[in-house]
Design an enzyme around this catalytic site. Structure first.
Site, PDB file in Angstrom:
ATOM      1  N   CYS A 195     -56.977  23.563 -58.124  1.00 40.58           N
ATOM      2  CA  CYS A 195     -56.565  22.171 -58.323  1.00 40.58           C
ATOM      3  C   CYS A 195     -55.087  22.080 -58.051  1.00 40.58           C
ATOM      4  CB  CYS A 195     -56.785  21.752 -59.779  1.00 40.58           C
ATOM      5  SG  CYS A 195     -58.494  21.607 -60.212  1.00 40.58           S
ATOM      6  N   THR A 246     -52.525  49.141 -30.313  1.00 45.75           N
ATOM      7  CA  THR A 246     -52.589  50.521 -30.789  1.00 45.75           C
ATOM      8  C   THR A 246     -53.393  50.614 -32.079  1.00 45.75           C
ATOM      9  OG1 THR A 246     -50.473  50.970 -29.773  1.00 45.75           O
ATOM     10  CG2 THR A 246     -51.166  52.497 -31.507  1.00 45.75           C
ATOM     11  N   SER A 294     -63.554  43.559 -44.268  1.00 41.67           N
ATOM     12  CA  SER A 294     -62.115  43.761 -44.456  1.00 41.67           C
ATOM     13  C   SER A 294     -61.877  44.812 -45.536  1.00 41.67           C
ATOM     14  CB  SER A 294     -61.495  42.424 -44.876  1.00 41.67           C
ATOM     15  OG  SER A 294     -60.121  42.559 -45.053  1.00 41.67           O
ATOM     16  N   ALA A 295     -61.110  45.861 -45.194  1.00 47.12           N
ATOM     17  CA  ALA A 295     -60.991  47.024 -46.084  1.00 47.12           C
ATOM     18  C   ALA A 295     -60.337  46.716 -47.430  1.00 47.12           C
ATOM     19  CB  ALA A 295     -60.205  48.131 -45.380  1.00 47.12           C
ATOM     20  N   HIS A 296     -59.392  45.760 -47.450  1.00 44.30           N
ATOM     21  CA  HIS A 296     -58.659  45.556 -48.708  1.00 44.30           C
ATOM     22  C   HIS A 296     -59.479  44.869 -49.787  1.00 44.30           C
ATOM     23  CE1 HIS A 296     -57.315  41.190 -48.643  1.00 44.30           C
ATOM     24  NE2 HIS A 296     -57.721  41.313 -47.392  1.00 44.30           N
ATOM     25  N   ASN A 316     -66.809  33.984 -51.604  1.00 47.00           N
ATOM     26  CA  ASN A 316     -65.610  34.533 -52.228  1.00 47.00           C
ATOM     27  C   ASN A 316     -65.212  33.834 -53.517  1.00 47.00           C
ATOM     28  OD1 ASN A 316     -65.210  32.668 -49.938  1.00 47.00           O
ATOM     29  ND2 ASN A 316     -63.105  32.591 -50.657  1.00 47.00           N
ATOM     30  N   GLY A 324     -60.654  40.607 -41.939  1.00 46.26           N
ATOM     31  CA  GLY A 324     -61.735  39.628 -41.915  1.00 46.26           C
ATOM     32  C   GLY A 324     -61.445  38.436 -41.022  1.00 46.26           C
ATOM     33  N   GLN A 359     -66.863  39.674 -48.559  1.00 44.94           N
ATOM     34  CA  GLN A 359     -67.023  39.825 -50.015  1.00 44.94           C
ATOM     35  C   GLN A 359     -68.310  40.564 -50.382  1.00 44.94           C
ATOM     36  OE1 GLN A 359     -64.751  39.210 -52.191  1.00 44.94           O
ATOM     37  NE2 GLN A 359     -63.326  37.895 -51.066  1.00 44.94           N
TER      38      GLN A 359
HETATM   39  N1  PLP Z   1     -63.721  35.944 -45.418  1.00 48.22           N
HETATM   40  C1  PLP Z   1     -63.836  35.948 -46.752  1.00 48.22           C
HETATM   41  C2  PLP Z   1     -65.148  35.594 -47.376  1.00 48.22           C
HETATM   42  C3  PLP Z   1     -62.743  36.276 -47.544  1.00 48.22           C
HETATM   43  O1  PLP Z   1     -62.862  36.276 -48.874  1.00 48.22           O
HETATM   44  C4  PLP Z   1     -61.510  36.605 -46.912  1.00 48.22           C
HETATM   45  C5  PLP Z   1     -60.316  36.909 -47.728  1.00 48.22           C
HETATM   46  O2  PLP Z   1     -60.160  36.443 -48.835  1.00 48.22           O
HETATM   47  C6  PLP Z   1     -61.457  36.609 -45.509  1.00 48.22           C
HETATM   48  C7  PLP Z   1     -62.576  36.277 -44.794  1.00 48.22           C
HETATM   49  C8  PLP Z   1     -60.200  36.976 -44.786  1.00 48.22           C
HETATM   50  O3  PLP Z   1     -60.049  38.373 -44.772  1.00 48.22           O
HETATM   51  P1  PLP Z   1     -58.652  39.046 -44.410  1.00 48.22           P
HETATM   52  O4  PLP Z   1     -57.757  38.839 -45.575  1.00 48.22           O
HETATM   53  O5  PLP Z   1     -58.969  40.484 -44.206  1.00 48.22           O
HETATM   54  O6  PLP Z   1     -58.171  38.403 -43.158  1.00 48.22           O
END
Ligand code: PLP
Length: 382
Positions: free
Chosen positions: A321, A234, A196-198, A148, A70, A176
């Site tokens: 916090c 790559t 983002s795949a994870h 997020n 991401g 998200q």
């Molecule tokens: N954008 C949002 C809304 C996210 O929640 C996150 C990761 O928490 C990212 C971007 C960043 O993604 P990545 O961890 O794949 O770089």
């Protein structure tokens, strides 16, 4: 019982997805740029993955560019488009992820004007506010699809229509959103989308950027010209295979997953509504179904997350916090929705996922109720 309720931070790679990836670490280890049979095998897998991903967001396969995730996709979208235009104005929101906020701040250092637009108390952007900021110099509008921390979904289609009147490029950080809501890039009318795949049961270190054909954007990484020059390096073939299997999993099981997430959301909210001094953050309806930002007055969110963690329940403190020069810092998202400090400090983020069970949610609720009561008895912190 171990209960993972932090699926917005990352998700496990599910067994069937991992299984599809494994051959690409072993016998099919080839470099997708090699001309021999092993290279061809890898290239084929990469292109199949591209097709699968394109299908689920309704794009063309050659509009999908593989990236490391991401953050990189967001950087390419904003910096890469700035290199192709004379326009010097950027519009984004106050509740973006750091991947966009920090990139926008970097652009300010390069003498771009950046407007960080506000959100209403429900976490949604007021489109009239957006329109007031736009002008003929606006290069790009970058607004996230789903947040997020609080899970709210922005009226992207409407925002795109407005931005297009000023000829601005529209990018959305959908990190998200992918896998949790149906996405149709044509219907949304956007030019670029980051994922983002994870975050949707794929591996870490791989993502994609959708770029609508003929969008003026160029590479920010230089090298061997992979991904049609947009992202040299790559190719991560096993990652791409995993990401494609993951997006397929989410959308082929969409209804059953959504039903589970809704059930768990209602179970959690019903229990919380019986606790005094409770608040759900963000719009109650315009939100991804698995993400809940819960605030409890008179409780310290970090202490609450720690108490839950002692019972092997993993949630995060959306309020983040932290004691910084003895000054309490509340997350920029909670500040943007004007959440009163006493609630902001007592906030946790609970995000369910495909690997959860009813028993786990019941276990969580039982411990949440106990932990809030215990902390309040002790004056908020353990
Ligand atoms: N954008 C949002 C809304 C996210 O929640 C996150 C990761 O928490 C990212 C971007 C960043 O993604 P990545 O961890 O794949 O770089």
């Amino acid at each position: 019982m171990r209960v993972y309720l932090d699926h917005a931070a990352t998700t496990p790679v599910l067994e069937p997805i991992l299984k599809k990836m494994l051959p690409y670490f072993g016998e099919r280890f080839g470099n997708a740029s090699s001309l021999h049979f092993l290279g061809e095998e890898a290239k084929e897998a990469l292109e199949d993955a591209r097709k699968t991903i394109a299908k689920y967001i309704n794009s063309e396969p050659d509009e999908i560019y593989f990236t490391s995730g991401g953050t990189e996709s967001d950087n390419i979208a904003i910096i890469g488009s700035s290199k192709m235009s004379e326009r010097r104005h950027i519009v984004t929101s106050k509740i973006e992820h750091e991947a966009v906020i920090e990139t926008a701040k970097y652009m300010q250092e390069q003498n771009y004007r950046v407007d960080f637009i506000s959100v209403e108390e429900n976490g949604i952007i007021n489109t009239k506010e957006l329109e007031k900021k736009l002008n003929e110099d606006t290069l790009i509008v970058s607004v996230m699809l789903a947040n997020n921390e609080i899970g709210t979904i922005q009226p992207l289609k409407e925002m795109t229509k407005i931005a297009k009147r000023y000829g601005a490029i529209v990018h959305t950080d959908a990190v998200q959103a992918v896998g949790k809501m149906k996405i149709d890039v044509k219907e949304l009318g956007i030019d670029m989308l980051s994922a983002s795949a994870h975050k949707f049961y794929g591996p870490k270190g791989i993502g994609f950027l959708y770029i609508k054909k003929s969008t003026p954007v160029t590479n920010i990484i230089f090298g061997g010209g992979h991904e049609r020059g947009m992202r040299s390096g790559t190719e991560n073939v096993s990652g791409a295979v995993g990401m494609a299997a993951a997006i397929e999993f989410c959308y082929e099981h969409f209804c059953e997953l959504e039903e589970k997430y809704k059930r768990w959301r209602d179970m959690i909210l019903n229990a919380c509504n019986n606790i005094e001094g409770f608040k759900l953050n963000g719009d109650p309806d315009k939100r991804v179904v698995n993400t809940l930002s819960l605030s409890f007055s008179g409780v310290n969110g970090e202490a609450l997350a720690e108490l839950l963690s002692m019972n092997e329940i993993a949630v995060s403190t959306a309020s983040a916090c932290s004691s910084h020069s003895s000054e309490k810092i509340v997350s920029h998202v909670l500040r943007a929705i004007n959440l009163p400090q006493e609630y902001a400090e007592g906030t946790i983020r609970v995000v369910t996922g495909a690997d959860n069970t009813d028993e786990q949610i019941e276990y969580f609720i039982e411990h949440l109720k106990k932990a809030v009561a215990q902390l309040r008895k002790m004056g908020g912190t353990a």
